[in-house]
Design a protein around this motif. Structure first.
Motif, PDB file in Angstrom:
ATOM      1  N   SER A 181       9.673   5.734 -10.962  1.00 29.69           N
ATOM      2  CA  SER A 181       8.738   6.867 -11.003  1.00 29.69           C
ATOM      3  C   SER A 181       8.556   7.382 -12.426  1.00 29.69           C
ATOM      4  CB  SER A 181       9.240   7.996 -10.115  1.00 29.69           C
ATOM      5  OG  SER A 181       9.253   7.576  -8.772  1.00 29.69           O
ATOM      6  N   LEU A 182       9.647   7.466 -13.190  1.00 29.38           N
ATOM      7  CA  LEU A 182       9.527   7.900 -14.588  1.00 29.38           C
ATOM      8  C   LEU A 182       8.606   6.942 -15.340  1.00 29.38           C
ATOM      9  CD1 LEU A 182      13.243   8.886 -15.315  1.00 29.38           C
ATOM     10  CD2 LEU A 182      11.284  10.434 -15.227  1.00 29.38           C
ATOM     11  N   GLY A 183       8.724   5.640 -15.036  1.00 28.86           N
ATOM     12  CA  GLY A 183       7.845   4.655 -15.661  1.00 28.86           C
ATOM     13  C   GLY A 183       6.390   4.894 -15.329  1.00 28.86           C
ATOM     14  N   GLN A 184       6.132   5.446 -14.153  1.00 22.99           N
ATOM     15  CA  GLN A 184       4.751   5.709 -13.750  1.00 22.99           C
ATOM     16  C   GLN A 184       4.113   6.842 -14.543  1.00 22.99           C
ATOM     17  OE1 GLN A 184       2.947   3.780 -11.341  1.00 22.99           O
ATOM     18  NE2 GLN A 184       4.720   2.616 -11.992  1.00 22.99           N
ATOM     19  N   ALA A 229       2.476   6.257  -6.141  1.00 29.03           N
ATOM     20  CA  ALA A 229       2.416   4.896  -6.689  1.00 29.03           C
ATOM     21  C   ALA A 229       2.189   3.876  -5.582  1.00 29.03           C
ATOM     22  CB  ALA A 229       3.697   4.575  -7.461  1.00 29.03           C
ATOM     23  N   VAL A 230       2.724   4.128  -4.388  1.00 27.96           N
ATOM     24  CA  VAL A 230       2.504   3.210  -3.268  1.00 27.96           C
ATOM     25  C   VAL A 230       1.014   3.130  -2.936  1.00 27.96           C
ATOM     26  CG1 VAL A 230       2.919   2.825  -0.797  1.00 27.96           C
ATOM     27  CG2 VAL A 230       4.809   3.503  -2.291  1.00 27.96           C
ATOM     28  N   GLY A 231       0.344   4.296  -2.926  1.00 27.91           N
ATOM     29  CA  GLY A 231      -1.100   4.295  -2.680  1.00 27.91           C
ATOM     30  C   GLY A 231      -1.849   3.539  -3.767  1.00 27.91           C
ATOM     31  N   LEU A 232      -1.424   3.749  -5.021  1.00 28.41           N
ATOM     32  CA  LEU A 232      -2.052   3.075  -6.155  1.00 28.41           C
ATOM     33  C   LEU A 232      -1.818   1.559  -6.097  1.00 28.41           C
ATOM     34  CD1 LEU A 232      -3.436   3.254  -8.943  1.00 28.41           C
ATOM     35  CD2 LEU A 232      -1.204   3.734  -9.930  1.00 28.41           C
ATOM     36  N   LEU A 233      -0.581   1.163  -5.839  1.00 27.82           N
ATOM     37  CA  LEU A 233      -0.250  -0.268  -5.779  1.00 27.82           C
ATOM     38  C   LEU A 233      -0.985  -0.962  -4.639  1.00 27.82           C
ATOM     39  CD1 LEU A 233       3.626  -0.189  -6.412  1.00 27.82           C
ATOM     40  CD2 LEU A 233       1.847  -0.931  -7.997  1.00 27.82           C
ATOM     41  N   THR A 234      -1.119  -0.258  -3.499  1.00 28.77           N
ATOM     42  CA  THR A 234      -1.859  -0.839  -2.370  1.00 28.77           C
ATOM     43  C   THR A 234      -3.305  -1.095  -2.774  1.00 28.77           C
ATOM     44  OG1 THR A 234      -0.454   0.446  -0.887  1.00 28.77           O
ATOM     45  CG2 THR A 234      -2.428  -0.532   0.066  1.00 28.77           C
ATOM     46  N   THR A 235      -3.898  -0.116  -3.461  1.00 37.28           N
ATOM     47  CA  THR A 235      -5.281  -0.271  -3.920  1.00 37.28           C
ATOM     48  C   THR A 235      -5.420  -1.471  -4.860  1.00 37.28           C
ATOM     49  OG1 THR A 235      -5.567   2.120  -3.789  1.00 37.28           O
ATOM     50  CG2 THR A 235      -7.195   0.899  -5.064  1.00 37.28           C
ATOM     51  N   VAL A 236      -4.530  -1.545  -5.839  1.00 39.57           N
ATOM     52  CA  VAL A 236      -4.608  -2.628  -6.831  1.00 39.57           C
ATOM     53  C   VAL A 236      -4.435  -3.990  -6.144  1.00 39.57           C
ATOM     54  CG1 VAL A 236      -3.484  -3.634  -8.850  1.00 39.57           C
ATOM     55  CG2 VAL A 236      -3.837  -1.166  -8.729  1.00 39.57           C
ATOM     56  N   THR A 237      -3.460  -4.068  -5.220  1.00 38.45           N
ATOM     57  CA  THR A 237      -3.215  -5.337  -4.534  1.00 38.45           C
ATOM     58  C   THR A 237      -4.429  -5.760  -3.714  1.00 38.45           C
ATOM     59  OG1 THR A 237      -0.874  -4.733  -4.390  1.00 38.45           O
ATOM     60  CG2 THR A 237      -1.615  -6.548  -3.000  1.00 38.45           C
ATOM     61  N   LEU A 238      -5.047  -4.799  -3.028  1.00 36.46           N
ATOM     62  CA  LEU A 238      -6.230  -5.131  -2.221  1.00 36.46           C
ATOM     63  C   LEU A 238      -7.426  -5.491  -3.104  1.00 36.46           C
ATOM     64  CD1 LEU A 238      -6.088  -2.543   0.707  1.00 36.46           C
ATOM     65  CD2 LEU A 238      -5.666  -5.008   0.793  1.00 36.46           C
ATOM     66  N   GLN A 239      -7.566  -4.777  -4.221  1.00 36.88           N
ATOM     67  CA  GLN A 239      -8.666  -5.100  -5.139  1.00 36.88           C
ATOM     68  C   GLN A 239      -8.542  -6.526  -5.654  1.00 36.88           C
ATOM     69  OE1 GLN A 239      -8.680  -2.180  -8.245  1.00 36.88           O
ATOM     70  NE2 GLN A 239      -9.968  -0.763  -7.122  1.00 36.88           N
ATOM     71  N   LEU A 240      -7.314  -6.892  -6.007  1.00 42.41           N
ATOM     72  CA  LEU A 240      -7.098  -8.245  -6.523  1.00 42.41           C
ATOM     73  C   LEU A 240      -7.205  -9.281  -5.422  1.00 42.41           C
ATOM     74  CD1 LEU A 240      -4.108  -7.852  -8.997  1.00 42.41           C
ATOM     75  CD2 LEU A 240      -6.381  -8.719  -9.518  1.00 42.41           C
ATOM     76  N   GLY A 241      -6.813  -8.916  -4.198  1.00 39.73           N
ATOM     77  CA  GLY A 241      -6.631  -9.926  -3.159  1.00 39.73           C
ATOM     78  C   GLY A 241      -7.642  -9.915  -2.035  1.00 39.73           C
ATOM     79  N   HIS A 242      -8.660  -9.062  -2.090  1.00 40.70           N
ATOM     80  CA  HIS A 242      -9.492  -8.944  -0.878  1.00 40.70           C
ATOM     81  C   HIS A 242     -10.209 -10.255  -0.531  1.00 40.70           C
ATOM     82  CE1 HIS A 242     -12.545  -8.022  -3.948  1.00 40.70           C
ATOM     83  NE2 HIS A 242     -13.411  -8.457  -3.071  1.00 40.70           N
ATOM     84  N   LYS A 243     -10.579 -11.045  -1.535  1.00 42.58           N
ATOM     85  CA  LYS A 243     -11.212 -12.345  -1.259  1.00 42.58           C
ATOM     86  C   LYS A 243     -10.233 -13.302  -0.581  1.00 42.58           C
ATOM     87  CE  LYS A 243     -15.533 -12.606  -2.768  1.00 42.58           C
ATOM     88  NZ  LYS A 243     -15.749 -12.159  -4.150  1.00 42.58           N
TER      89      LYS A 243
END
Lengths: 181, 215
Positions: A50-53, B131-145
């Motif tokens: 989290s700190l990294g974020q 960050a979980v919400g952000l990571l989910t977005t990034v993963t779906l953006q990269l992987g939706h195809k």
């Protein structure tokens, strides 16, 4: 000294395994630093992440904190070099050789084959962070809210991440202002 | 090597001093958050400084994404190398990493004694949740195809289950699933529209990184 050596090989190995970037290597990092070497706890791993974020730049500078926790400033330096240097050297060499492989049909095969593997690894990294942080309705709502906002429009991720932090820290106080009894 | 570097490299538009390279990457390292660094790099290096053209930048991105490591750090090495060879690569990577490294060390040192402070703990839990919400977005953006293609979805699920559920070590996954996935896409496999998909990948790359650029 043994600790510094272990830090070096663990993070150099993680660097070479980081296909798909930093998120993809998170579960293995947690495996090695928490479950195998017991350098830090799951909670510390999450808090360092989290700190990294909230720090700028490449999103895995949190590895420095693991090194710092294990072996002080020297540990941070050793981990920084071990985690960043191997991939930099690899990239430099590959960049210079790339055009020689340019026409190999296997280049396309590697890109097409590894793309879904990298996505799967990123999903696993996301899941690893979720397992450490999503344990009640509030945290789930924060994750869902960030996802919804980003689906709606592009907002600077730093603001969303800070917002999530303040929301989780302040919501209990807000709720207590309106007691049921 | 000297002869090669005498010829201007494809994609390089103009030369840059080591100091200017360092300062540019230091700036990007200081102001980029949450995975947007590639967009800033493109803005500074292609649009503002005009050191590289867009094709040169995207060619570098293709290499940096294929290799292990952090995409932005790999990209800094490639851009630095294109502009000024090995010294350029060194100052670019250092510039990119140093601001974040300084901030995280300061945060870490301040956090240590406060680790059990409930407000600090709650704040960091909230950050991780976001960050979980952000990571989910990034993963779906990269992987939706890929998610829409049965073969790719299968590879994604096998990889995810192996790591998250079965807890297979990452090196085993990369040594077994990686080559198997590449073999499924081997040159003789004649997947329909492989060429077309390659074009799609490039288009997506452009789109994705264009998205992050502030208007």
């Amino acid at each position: 000294m043994a600790k510094l050596l272990n830090l070096t090989w663990v993070f150099a190995l993680l660097a070479l395994l980081a296909v798909g970037g930093g998120t993809a290597v998170l579960p293995e990092m947690q495996n090695m630093t928490v479950r195998h070497f017991h350098w830090i706890t799951d909670t510390q791993f999450r808090d360092m992440y989290s700190l990294g974020q909230v720090a700028p730049g490449p999103n895995m500078t949190m590895v420095l904190l693991i090194g710092y926790h294990v072996a002080g400033l020297l540990g941070a330096l050793v981990v920084g070099l071990a985690f960043f240097l191997p991939d930099c050297v690899l990239t430099l060499v590959a960049h210079r050789l790339w055009n020689r492989w340019g026409d190999s049909p296997w280049r396309g095969s590697i890109q097409h084959g590894m793309a879904p593997v990298a996505i799967g690894l990123m999903a696993a990294g996301t899941f690893a962070v979720a397992r450490l942080s999503i344990f009640n309705l509030t945290s789930l709502l924060i994750a869902a809210a960030v996802f919804a906002v980003l689906a709606w429009r592009h907002v600077n991720p730093a603001l969303l991440v800070l917002g999530g932090g303040f929301a989780y820290a302040l919501l209990p106080h807000v709720i207590h202002m309106f007691p049921h009894h | 090597m000297n002869e090669a570097s005498a010829v201007p490299e494809a994609g390089v538009v103009s030369t840059a001093s080591l100091g200017a390279i360092f300062y540019t990457f230091l700036t990007v390292g200081a102001i980029s958050f949450g995975g947007g660094a590639i967009a800033y790099l493109r803005e500074y290096i292609v649009s503002d400084a005009k050191w590289l053209d867009d094709d040169g930048f995207l060619d570098g991105l293709e290499i940096s994404q294929t290799l292990p490591g952090l995409n932005t750090v790999n990209m800094s090495v490639i851009v630095g190398d294109k502009l000024r060879g090995i010294p350029g690569a060194i100052v670019a990577a250092l510039g990119l990493v140093l601001p974040g490294a300084a901030v995280i060390m300061a945060l870490g040192i301040a956090w240590g004694p406060q680790a059990h402070n409930p407000n600090v703990r709650y704040f960091l839990i909230g950050v991780a949740s976001a960050a979980v919400g952000l990571l989910t977005t990034v993963t779906l953006q990269l992987g939706h195809k890929q998610i829409a293609k049965p073969l790719d979805l299968g590879i994604i699920l096998v990889t995810f289950i192996a790591i998250s559920i079965v807890r297979v070590p990452l090196y085993v996954v990369l040594l077994v699933i990686g080559p198997a996935a590449v073999w499924l896409y081997r040159p003789s496999a004649h997947h329909e529209g492989l060429e077309e998909r390659a074009r799609h990948l490039r288009e997506r790359l452009r789109h994705r990184h264009a998205m992050y650029i502030r208007q």
